[in-house]
Structure formats: structure tokens, C-alpha cells
Design an enzyme around this catalytic site. Structure first.
Site, PDB file in Angstrom:
ATOM      1  N   SER A   1       2.060   4.748 -21.362  1.00  0.00           N
ATOM      2  CA  SER A   1       3.438   4.906 -21.823  1.00  0.00           C
ATOM      3  C   SER A   1       3.454   5.738 -23.093  1.00  0.00           C
ATOM      4  CB  SER A   1       4.057   3.538 -22.108  1.00  0.00           C
ATOM      5  OG  SER A   1       5.210   3.724 -22.905  1.00  0.00           O
TER       6      SER A   1
ATOM      7  N   ASP B   1       9.491   6.286 -21.182  1.00  0.00           N
ATOM      8  CA  ASP B   1      10.461   5.224 -21.478  1.00  0.00           C
ATOM      9  C   ASP B   1      11.724   5.810 -22.092  1.00  0.00           C
ATOM     10  OD1 ASP B   1       9.232   2.712 -20.724  1.00  0.00           O
ATOM     11  OD2 ASP B   1       7.729   3.146 -22.246  1.00  0.00           O
TER      12      ASP B   1
ATOM     13  N   MET C   1      15.360   5.210 -23.468  1.00  0.00           N
ATOM     14  CA  MET C   1      16.174   4.127 -24.043  1.00  0.00           C
ATOM     15  C   MET C   1      17.435   4.697 -24.666  1.00  0.00           C
ATOM     16  SD  MET C   1      13.274   1.819 -25.894  1.00  0.00           S
ATOM     17  CE  MET C   1      11.703   1.458 -25.101  1.00  0.00           C
TER      18      MET C   1
ATOM     19  N   MET D   1      15.889   2.710 -19.281  1.00  0.00           N
ATOM     20  CA  MET D   1      16.444   1.492 -19.909  1.00  0.00           C
ATOM     21  C   MET D   1      17.789   1.876 -20.499  1.00  0.00           C
ATOM     22  SD  MET D   1      12.867   0.178 -21.545  1.00  0.00           S
ATOM     23  CE  MET D   1      12.148   1.798 -21.331  1.00  0.00           C
TER      24      MET D   1
ATOM     25  N   HIS E   1       4.064   7.544 -17.990  1.00  0.00           N
ATOM     26  CA  HIS E   1       5.224   6.635 -18.022  1.00  0.00           C
ATOM     27  C   HIS E   1       6.142   7.044 -19.172  1.00  0.00           C
ATOM     28  CE1 HIS E   1       7.233   2.786 -17.138  1.00  0.00           C
ATOM     29  NE2 HIS E   1       7.354   2.622 -18.452  1.00  0.00           N
TER      30      HIS E   1
ATOM     31  N   MET F   1       8.895  -6.180 -15.442  1.00  0.00           N
ATOM     32  CA  MET F   1       8.694  -6.180 -16.892  1.00  0.00           C
ATOM     33  C   MET F   1       7.938  -7.451 -17.284  1.00  0.00           C
ATOM     34  SD  MET F   1       9.904  -3.351 -17.937  1.00  0.00           S
ATOM     35  CE  MET F   1       9.541  -3.647 -19.670  1.00  0.00           C
TER      36      MET F   1
ATOM     37  N   ASP G   1       4.762  -3.704 -16.598  1.00  0.00           N
ATOM     38  CA  ASP G   1       4.999  -2.965 -17.847  1.00  0.00           C
ATOM     39  C   ASP G   1       5.226  -3.927 -19.006  1.00  0.00           C
ATOM     40  OD1 ASP G   1       5.744  -1.101 -19.764  1.00  0.00           O
ATOM     41  OD2 ASP G   1       7.624  -0.531 -18.776  1.00  0.00           O
TER      42      ASP G   1
ATOM     43  N   HIS H   1      11.186   5.542 -16.591  1.00  0.00           N
ATOM     44  CA  HIS H   1      11.722   4.182 -16.665  1.00  0.00           C
ATOM     45  C   HIS H   1      13.010   4.232 -17.486  1.00  0.00           C
ATOM     46  CE1 HIS H   1      10.953  -0.136 -18.499  1.00  0.00           C
ATOM     47  NE2 HIS H   1      12.054  -0.089 -17.764  1.00  0.00           N
TER      48      HIS H   1
END
Ligand code: DX5
Ligand code: ZN
Length: 219
Positions: free
Chosen positions: A7, A34, A36, A67, A32, A141, A179, A65
Site C-alpha cells: 500500500s 488507497d 480517501m 474509501m 495498492h 478490512m 487489508d 481501494h
């Protein structure tokens, strides 16, 4: 064999290009990413532009991913940026409508991108059973999303086991990704529960020897 997805949340954002080269050389299987939004989770990280720039410097699959709230509005940006797989949270989708998760997964697929549903540690895997035939991947998660470097929540392995069982019983073969809080020490137990894609942020980026950490997590 299991796959390792470092990540980049744990990378130095001012030296992202070098971080991608480092994990590539160290044997990462996926990158990966992330994303957000400061609303679904507190922090804000980056958007499609970052994914687009990373796409230019590596051939590794990009695992995005999301979020974020209202993921449907953002899919086109990440698909155009070159994401290989995009995962969206059940918790963000179910707040909007009972069909929003399924619609978002279909939208991702319509771009020719692999899709997946994500569940938080306190969401029962059963909540996403109805969309599993659509999923190329499920993301379990093992910490509450928002920050790297948190401690692994062992009860999340129950979700991994349920999702593995459901796949076997229904002839499905989605990847099961985990994750949060993955380390060289708990990776074996996680793989044994049925996860085959292990995300690792701090365990890779803070390791003295990245290649060694990745190969030990992979098993
Ligand atoms: C948390 C992120 C994770 C995080 C994992 O919200 O989704 O991908 O970067 O970091 P570690 O491996 O340090 O728990
Ligand atoms: Zn993540």
C-alpha cells in the site's frame, strides 16, 4: 500462491516514483492505491491523477481501494487513469440505496475493469453475498479504514473464512484480499484462513529489506 499488494499510503508522497520502482524491484504483485475523501474516512489522500501517473511508470496491476462516499461518481476517473481493479465499500454504498453497490460494481465492469466489494471489520460478510457473483475480488478490512500502521483485528478472519466457504459452495473464484495490520508474523495465519491477496503498507515500506518482507508475506 498468495500475492502481495504494497500500500503506497505508507510511501513518501514526495518521492512516489521511486517508491513504485522500489516495490516493483522488490517483487510486489500489485500496487495498492488507497483513495480517501476526507468524508467516508477522515484523511484525504489522492485521486485519479496519481493513479494515472503511476500507470506510466509500472506494469504492475493497479489495485484501487476507494474509501469515498458516492463512489459511482468517481469510477470513470479511475478507470480512465488505468486502474486494473477498483473496490468500493459496502458501508458507503448501503447508505445511499440498497442497489447502489451492485450498480457501482456493474459500472466498474462496464469500463472493462475488475471490480470488488469491501467490508469493514464490523460488517458481516453475509451482507455482500448477493453481489459476489459479480465480484472479481472481495476486500476484507482487518483494521478500520483511514490510517496505515494500525493493529490487525483477528476477528476479521471470520469474514475471510465465510467468503472462502461461500466461493467453494457456489463455484465462484473471486480473489480474497485482506487489508490492514498485515505483517510477516501474521501472514501465514491470514493465508491459511483463505486470503490470497495480502495488502501491506508499513510492513513493506518500513522493512529494512523490502524484498525479504514481500517474500515472507507471500509465503
Ligand atoms: C487503511 C488502508 C490500508 C493501509 C494498510 O485504511 O486501506 O491499505 O494502508 O496499512 P498497514 O499495512 O500499515 O496496516
Ligand atoms: Zn487499502
Amino acid at each position: 500462491m498468495a500475492k502481495v499488494a504494497p500500500s503506497i499510503l505508507s510511501a513518501d508522497f514526495s518521492a512516489m516514483g521511486q517508491a513504485i520502482k522500489d516495490i516493483d524491484v522488490a517483487g510486489a504483485d500489485l500496487v495498492h492505491c488507497d483513495v480517501m475523501d476526507g468524508s467516508f474516512v477522515e484523511p484525504i489522500t489522492f485521486g485519479g491523477q496519481m493513479v494515472k501517473n503511476i500507470r506510466k511508470i509500472t506494469n504492475l496491476p493497479l489495485d484501487v481501494h476507494l474509501m469515498i462516499e458516492h463512489p459511482k461518481t468517481q469510477i470513470k476517473f479511475f478507470a480512465d487513469a488505468g486502474a486494473d481493479v477498483i473496490t468500493v465499500h459496502y458501508e458507503a454504498c448501503s447508505k445511499i440505496s440498497p442497489t447502489y453497490l451492485e450498480e457501482t460494481l456493474q459500472l466498474i465492469k462496464s469500463y472493462g475493469v475488475k471490480c470488488g466489494a469491501v467490508i469493514n471489520p464490523d460488517t458481516d460478510a453475509e451482507k455482500i453475498y448477493s453481489v459476489l457473483p459479480l465480484c472479481d475480488m472481495v476486500l476484507v478490512m482487518s483494521v478500520f479504514p483511514g490510517y496505515g500502521g494500525q493493529k490487525f483485528i483477528p476477528t476479521s478472519l471470520e469474514n475471510v473464512k465465510k467468503l472462502k466457504k461461500f466461493a467453494l459452495e457456489n463455484g465462484l473464484n473471486y480473489d480474497i484480499e485482506i487489508d490492514g495490520g498485515v505483517t510477516v508474523d501474521n501472514a501465514e495465519e491470514i493465508r491459511a484462513a483463505g486470503a490470497n491477496v495480502l495488502v501491506a503498507g508499513s510492513a513493506v515500506f518500513k522493512a529494512e529489506d523490502m524484498a525479504c518482507a514481500i517474500s515472507r508475506i507471500r509465503g
